[in-house]
Design an enzyme around this catalytic site. Structure first.
Site, short mmCIF file in Angstrom:
data_model
loop_
_atom_site.label_atom_id
_atom_site.label_comp_id
_atom_site.label_asym_id
_atom_site.label_seq_id
_atom_site.Cartn_x
_atom_site.Cartn_y
_atom_site.Cartn_z
N ASP A 49 43.52 28.65 36.60
CA ASP A 49 44.66 28.42 35.71
C ASP A 49 45.87 29.17 36.26
OD1 ASP A 49 46.34 27.79 33.66
OD2 ASP A 49 45.19 28.77 32.08
N HIS A 92 56.09 27.95 31.28
CA HIS A 92 56.28 27.15 30.07
C HIS A 92 57.70 26.64 29.91
CE1 HIS A 92 52.47 28.43 27.62
NE2 HIS A 92 52.19 27.80 28.75
N GLU A 131 44.79 22.39 26.63
CA GLU A 131 44.70 23.84 26.77
C GLU A 131 45.95 24.49 26.21
OE1 GLU A 131 45.33 27.78 28.83
OE2 GLU A 131 46.59 25.99 28.73
N GLU A 132 47.07 23.86 26.48
CA GLU A 132 48.35 24.43 26.06
C GLU A 132 48.52 24.44 24.54
OE1 GLU A 132 50.01 26.07 27.94
OE2 GLU A 132 49.97 25.28 29.97
N HIS A 146 42.64 23.17 33.35
CA HIS A 146 43.24 22.30 32.34
C HIS A 146 44.24 21.35 32.99
CE1 HIS A 146 47.31 24.08 31.52
NE2 HIS A 146 46.76 25.23 31.83
N ASP A 151 51.45 25.47 36.08
CA ASP A 151 50.62 25.58 34.87
C ASP A 151 50.38 24.19 34.25
OD1 ASP A 151 49.30 26.55 32.66
OD2 ASP A 151 51.08 27.35 31.69
#
Length: 517
Positions: A374, A471, A342-343, A294, A306
């Site tokens: 990922d 995140h 994707e998130e 992603h 990420d």
């Protein structure tokens, strides 16, 4: 084996003169040498070409630097609303400049979750407001709604902390209408948790919580971000900062109760975005090897681990496959993908497979397998391989297990430790599994804490999350230097290895079913 034209005409049965024979012989040797050189340079079957050796640290780092620079130009983010388009342009430009692949951008719209007003979060303790948090908590700094969580207002709900959360029994003290306070990950060193934070939030909703507050048990900057499960779509779910959670837990230790009042102002709007796809010119269209990652980050940060790490690995594998000449005569078509959103819930990859299932099912059937990268540069990470042997669908355990074995054998050959990780559909391979397509891939860990055993195998620090910046705004290039970058090079190389291997298997479906090469 190639067809050759006889050096001497077959219809001429007369014996040639010795000098003619010598000249012909020398010409044959010269021609043979030229053919040999061409075969050595161009043949994709040459054992001398090892794609994993072309996936170098310097090449990978250059892509990470590019994604980092793009984030800096877009308020520190590469999310679908801020910086994603620039990431698309970078990948497309690299592919068009350096390969002859068919490159396409799949444009589509989807319901986008947004915060249309700041919202509010308050606690009944006036002491808490004045001594630690100021007169008012600030949306975006101190708290932030989880994506796909509910809209609404809560007044004076009892705040109930939950220590674990993976089992419904952990919520025994939660009364209907209470607001649950829980940790995103385990609060102490031990065996890895058996669930994700989404499962914890789901359990809170199932026992009747009116709202959920999620914090990180690890010191970190910013409010925790995440995606609420479907079961929590009708209740507010807020991520809060570690410092606020710590203060609340301290107050709850000395006060009988704290009351929560909050307002969540969220909604869905239509948003346009793009998947990027690139495929080799040659190869069997009926047997497609699809490798993807992603391309988006969370709004809070640049998302270098990420998932600029996965996107960079996929990009470099694609570029090196072409640069080495290996892409010219692949047996099976290779398709590379960079997924959007994707998130926000695997939206880009799910759109791709669901659109094919609806409008071009024959094309979907041509995809023999999916490979997924990922988060493959976690700063305190490990070499995790998706445990395809335990796929939910029994029919997929065999072929997904074959993919798993290729990665395991590769790391074993390098003397590199590895472990299986849950094959739970948490990343973009999930949509392929839903449609009966085997999958496999790599991961280096997210919010879960590294155990003592894993520390001994992989290094790093026990009792700390695989990626403490998961995140968060600190998921930057600096976040992954050290162990993270070492793991990144290892895992990206293994992805090059498996793409090369599967691209040249003559009976790909038979091989995935357990037949020998």
């Amino acid at each position: 084996m190639t067809e050759t034209t006889p050096l001497l005409p077959t219809e001429n049965h007369s014996a040639p003169r010795p000098r003619c024979i010598a000249r012909v012989f020398r010409a044959a040797i010269a021609a043979g040498a030229i053919v040999a050189v061409l075969v050595l340079v161009l043949s994709p079957f040459s054992r001398d070409i090892k794609l994993d050796e072309e996936i170098t640290r310097a090449r990978l780092h250059s892509h990470l630097e590019a994604f980092s620079a793009l984030a800096k130009k877009h308020n520190g983010s590469r999310s679908v609303t801020n910086g994603y388009r620039a990431s698309v342009d970078y990948v497309v430009s690299q592919l068009k400049k350096h390969t002859d692949y068919r490159v396409t951008e799949q444009e589509f719209e989807f319901p986008f979750f947004e915060k249309y007003a700041p919202g509010s979060l308050e606690f009944s303790s006036s002491e808490a407001q004045s001594s630690a948090m100021g007169p008012k908590l600030v949306s975006g700094r101190d708290f932030e709604p989880f994506r796909n969580s509910g809209n609404g207002t809560i007044q004076n709900a009892l705040l109930v902390p939950v220590a674990l959360g993976c089992a419904l029994s952990d919520f025994a003290k939660v009364t209907k209408g209470a607001t649950v306070l829980l940790s995103r990950e385990a609060s102490e060193l031990g065996s890895p948790e058996k669930c994700s934070y989404r499962d914890k939030v789901k359990n809170a909703a199932l026992v009747g919580a009116s709202a959920v507050l999620v914090y990180s048990s690890l010191p970190s900057a910013g409010a925790v971000q995440g995606t609420a499960p479907l079961e929590a779509k009708n209740i507010p779910v807020f991520g809060i900062t570690h410092s606020i959670a710590l203060f609340l837990l301290q107050k709850l230790a000395v006060h009988a109760e704290l009351l929560v009042s909050l307002e969540s102002a969220v909604r869905f709007v239509q948003l346009k975005t793009w998947n990027v796809l690139a495929e080799t010119i040659g190869g069997d269209d009926e047997n497609v090897v699809l490798a993807g990652s992603h391309l988006d980050s969370v709004p809070a940060g640049a998302g270098i681990n990420d998932d600029a790490s996965g996107s960079s690995a996929t990009l470099q594998v694609a570029l090196s496959l072409h640069a080495t000449g290996l892409s010219k005569k692949v047996v099976n078509k290779v398709r590379f993908a960079w997924w959007s959103a994707e998130e926000l819930g695997l939206i880009g990859s799910n759109h791709y497979v669901d659109d094919l299932a609806k409008n071009n099912p024959d094309e979907l059937k041509r995809i023999a397998l999916n490979l997924n990268n990922d988060m493959i540069a976690s700063p305190n990470g490990a070499r995790f391989i998706y445990n395809g042997r335990e796929a939910v669908d029994p029919k997929l355990r065999g072929p997904s297990g074959v993919i798993q074995s290729i990665f395991e054998n590769y790391f074993d050959s390098k003397g590199k430790a590895h472990e299986p990780t849950e094959f739970d559909g948490r990343s973009d391979y999930g949509g392929f599994l839903r449609h009966g397509i085997p999958a496999g891939g790599l991961f280096t860990g997210a919010e879960v804490l590294k155990t003592e055993e894993q520390w001994k195998k992989f290094g790093g620090t026990p009792g700390v999350a695989f990626d403490p910046c998961y995140h968060l705004s600190c998921d930057t290039l600096q976040n992954i230097e050290g162990l993270g970058m070492d793991l990144f090079v290892d895992l990206a190389g293994s992805m090059g290895h498996i793409v090369q291997k599967l691209a040249y298997v003559k009976d790909l479906r038979g091989f995935l079913s357990g037949a020998k090469e």
